[in-house]
Motif scaffolding. Structure first.
Motif, short mmCIF file in Angstrom:
data_model
loop_
_atom_site.label_atom_id
_atom_site.label_comp_id
_atom_site.label_asym_id
_atom_site.label_seq_id
_atom_site.Cartn_x
_atom_site.Cartn_y
_atom_site.Cartn_z
N LEU A 104 49.72 39.45 34.51
CA LEU A 104 49.22 39.07 35.83
C LEU A 104 47.95 39.83 36.18
O LEU A 104 46.99 39.25 36.71
N LEU A 105 47.92 41.13 35.87
CA LEU A 105 46.74 41.94 36.17
C LEU A 105 45.51 41.44 35.43
O LEU A 105 44.41 41.39 35.99
N GLU A 106 45.67 41.02 34.20
CA GLU A 106 44.54 40.50 33.43
C GLU A 106 44.00 39.21 34.04
O GLU A 106 42.78 38.99 34.08
N MET A 107 44.87 38.36 34.54
CA MET A 107 44.42 37.13 35.18
C MET A 107 43.73 37.42 36.52
O MET A 107 42.80 36.71 36.92
N GLN A 108 44.18 38.47 37.20
CA GLN A 108 43.51 38.85 38.44
C GLN A 108 42.12 39.39 38.15
O GLN A 108 41.16 39.12 38.89
N PHE A 109 41.98 40.14 37.04
CA PHE A 109 40.65 40.58 36.63
C PHE A 109 39.77 39.39 36.25
O PHE A 109 38.56 39.38 36.48
N MET A 110 40.39 38.38 35.64
CA MET A 110 39.64 37.17 35.31
C MET A 110 39.04 36.55 36.58
O MET A 110 37.86 36.17 36.61
N GLU A 111 39.82 36.47 37.65
CA GLU A 111 39.32 35.92 38.91
C GLU A 111 38.27 36.83 39.52
O GLU A 111 37.31 36.36 40.15
N PHE A 112 38.42 38.13 39.34
CA PHE A 112 37.42 39.07 39.85
C PHE A 112 36.06 38.80 39.20
O PHE A 112 35.02 38.75 39.88
N PHE A 113 36.05 38.62 37.89
CA PHE A 113 34.79 38.33 37.22
C PHE A 113 34.27 36.94 37.56
O PHE A 113 33.06 36.71 37.52
N TYR A 114 35.18 36.02 37.92
CA TYR A 114 34.72 34.71 38.39
C TYR A 114 33.93 34.87 39.68
O TYR A 114 32.93 34.19 39.91
N GLY A 115 34.40 35.77 40.55
CA GLY A 115 33.67 36.02 41.79
C GLY A 115 32.28 36.56 41.52
O GLY A 115 31.29 36.18 42.20
N ILE A 116 32.14 37.45 40.53
CA ILE A 116 30.83 37.96 40.15
C ILE A 116 29.94 36.83 39.65
O ILE A 116 28.75 36.74 39.99
N THR A 117 30.52 35.96 38.82
CA THR A 117 29.76 34.83 38.29
C THR A 117 29.24 33.94 39.41
O THR A 117 28.07 33.50 39.39
N MET A 118 30.08 33.67 40.39
CA MET A 118 29.66 32.82 41.51
C MET A 118 28.55 33.48 42.31
O MET A 118 27.60 32.82 42.74
N ALA A 119 28.67 34.78 42.55
CA ALA A 119 27.65 35.48 43.33
C ALA A 119 26.31 35.51 42.60
O ALA A 119 25.25 35.45 43.23
#
Length: 541
Positions: free
Chosen positions: A147-162
């Motif tokens: 679960l933590l790895e998938m949350q990190f995946m979403e965190f990097f998605y936020g960086i990509t969007m920004a």
């Protein structure tokens, strides 16, 4: 979960223009706004781009190719089915209440620093960061199991969007202002084509070749790795559009003013006093960002600019919340199994084409926007609320698919209208700041809604309940817009009757009746008096 909305065409993006499951490579809406703000401005001198057209043409071609390649993520439309499949084996509750909300939080945290650093670093470093984030995302999707790895995946998605704003603005640093409109179309088209191709490829891989989600993720990882390689090869812009250029102009103006004063004053007695550096308080007040914020304070007093900015904040919030969670809803209505083939890629491709079509049509709609804006927004928002209700009340996946395609296309119909209504009366720099503020406020609102309804620390609603909340949200917005439309229309016709009675004959109501239908009628033309900003200049310089 979401695809990049660079062209406002994915599921997981943003974000005009720009656009943000959703294609997360942004949206060229802000870039289009910047282009529109400069469309009527003369070119700044005769830069190198004009002297050497081959040089900037090849640079633009390479950047458009980069935008196309970075949009090729065939696994994007199938992230949610992948997480909920036996390959990853996460529960729907985990994906809804613990994984997906991280995207919004991450995006909000990094949006402002990225917006400010993009111009200061001259774009390329931010694009490289975006490329690295994309590689990390797909490595985590391919190899991650916790679960933590998938949350990190979403965190990097936020960086990509920004970071998507870097691509939208980078291309304008390569050419002179008189070419902005053209290159904005090139960049938007390249991203749209990439999103469409990506969705079709993903669907073909799943439906025709029956490949596993892990294989599709590996293919996508190869594509984004190639995009990172292209980012490393991008040319360094020689100039920036916002802070650096304004600082240079400011220094030149200060130098010219100082020289003029020294010519007049006694060079022996007054040179030192005139050359004394200003106080820190004065430098703070005269800084570019503070001056722009003071101008924004006056801009929000203009009714039409305020209306379309509020639409951008509130409606884009609902739009992206739907994009972030719609794949989870589809999985609940029609779970992905060996016997159930999902068609997320085909739906994304269809919605991309239809959205591009409605955006194109919007440019030819002739309406007196200063009079009918509220009513048009209200009707479209009510349609969106109806589509939300349809999604939560049906068990037919094809009805859900169709409702989503229409939902995205009607929103995209208003995006170019809002973009040009805001941008046509502002300077390029002020326009970029207004869109940046609108995007940030929308992100804050998304975060608040996520915390209350989706996050496990809040109400932790299931996806059907969340879409019911979104339906009510759009209904409230529609009612507010209808009330605003009624006020504007009543005031208009009351003033018209008053003008007829006072002036009589041809003189009464002449101003209102003389208004003609226009294509994307700029708000600046609605007032005969120029809006004076805090720095003593007009909104449109």
């Amino acid at each position: 979960m979401v695809q990049d909305d660079t062209a406002e065409s994915g599921t997981r993006s943003e974000v005009d223009y720009t656009d943000l499951k959703v294609s997360k490579d942004v949206d060229p809406d802000m870039a289009a706004a910047v282009a529109a703000a400069d469309a009527e401005s003369p070119p700044d001198g005769s830069p190198e781009e004009v002297k050497d057209p081959k040089k900037w043409k090849w640079a633009v071609i390479f950047l458009c190719f980069y935008g196309f390649v970075t949009s090729l993520k065939p696994g994007e439309s199938f992230i949610t089915p992948n997480l909920l499949s036996t390959e990853k084996n996460f529960t729907r509750q985990q994906v809804t209440n613990e994984i997906t909300p991280v995207l919004t939080y991450s995006y909000m945290v990094v949006l402002v620093p990225t917006f400010l650093l993009t111009d200061l670093l001259r774009y390329k470093p931010v694009l490289i960061i975006q490329g690295v984030s994309q590689v990390v995302i797909w490595l985590l999707i391919l190899l991650g199991t916790t679960l933590l790895e998938m949350q990190f995946m979403e965190f990097f998605y936020g960086i990509t969007m920004a970071c998507r704003v870097a691509y939208s603005s980078y291309i304008f640093s390569l050419v002179s202002p008189d070419l902005y409109q053209r290159v904005a179309g090139y960049s938007r088209s390249s991203v749209l084509l990439g999103v469409f191709t990506s969705s079709v490829l993903g669907q073909l891989c799943m439906s025709v070749f029956n490949i596993r989600f892990s294989t599709l993720s590996a293919v996508t990882l190869g594509s984004v790795s190639f995009g990172l390689l292209l980012a490393l090869c991008l040319p360094w812009p020689k100039r920036s559009l916002f802070f650096n250029r304004n600082q240079e102009q400011k220094e030149l103006a200060a130098a010219a003013a100082t020289k003029s004063e020294l010519d007049i004053m006694n060079p022996k007695n007054g040179a030192l006093s005139s050359a004394a550096s200003p106080s820190s308080a004065s430098r703070w007040r005269d800084s570019v960002l503070v001056q722009m914020l003071l101008e924004v304070r006056n801009v929000v007093r203009r009714p039409n600019l305020r209306l379309w900015s509020l639409w951008w904040v509130f409606n884009s919030t609902g739009y992206y919340l739907v994009l972030f969670y719609v794949h989870i809803l589809w999985n609940k209505v029609y779970p992905a199994t060996e016997n159930h083939k999902v068609y997320n890629g085909a739906v994304e491709a269809a919605s991309t084409l239809l959205s591009a079509g409605t955006s194109f049509i919007a440019g030819f709609v002739k309406i007196r926007w200063n009079l009918w804006s509220e009513l048009v927004i209200a009707v479209i928002t009510l349609v969106q609320a109806g589509l939300m209700f349809l999604m939560i009340s049906t068990d037919n996946i094809w009805v859900c698919y169709l409702a989503y395609v229409v939902f995205r296309s009607v929103y995209q119909f208003l995006v170019p209208i809002a973009t040009f209504q805001i941008a046509s009366s502002l300077t390029k720099e002020l326009c970029a700041l207004v869109f940046g503020i609108n995007t940030f406020l929308g992100t804050v609102l998304k975060t608040i809604i996520n915390l209350i309804f989706a996050d496990k620390t809040g109400l932790s609603l299931d996806v059907h309940s969340q879409f019911a909340v979104y339906c009510v949200y759009f209904v409230i917005l529609a009612v507010a817009y209808f009330v605003g439309a009624a006020v504007v229309l009543v005031r208009h016709y009351r003033n018209q009757r008053g003008g007829d009675g006072a002036g009589g004959g041809e003189g009464g109501g002449g101003t209102n009746e003389a208004a003609t239908l226009t294509e994307l009628h700029p708000v600046a033309a609605q007032s005969s008096e120029a809006e004076i900003l805090s720095n003593g200049k007009n909104a449109k310089v």
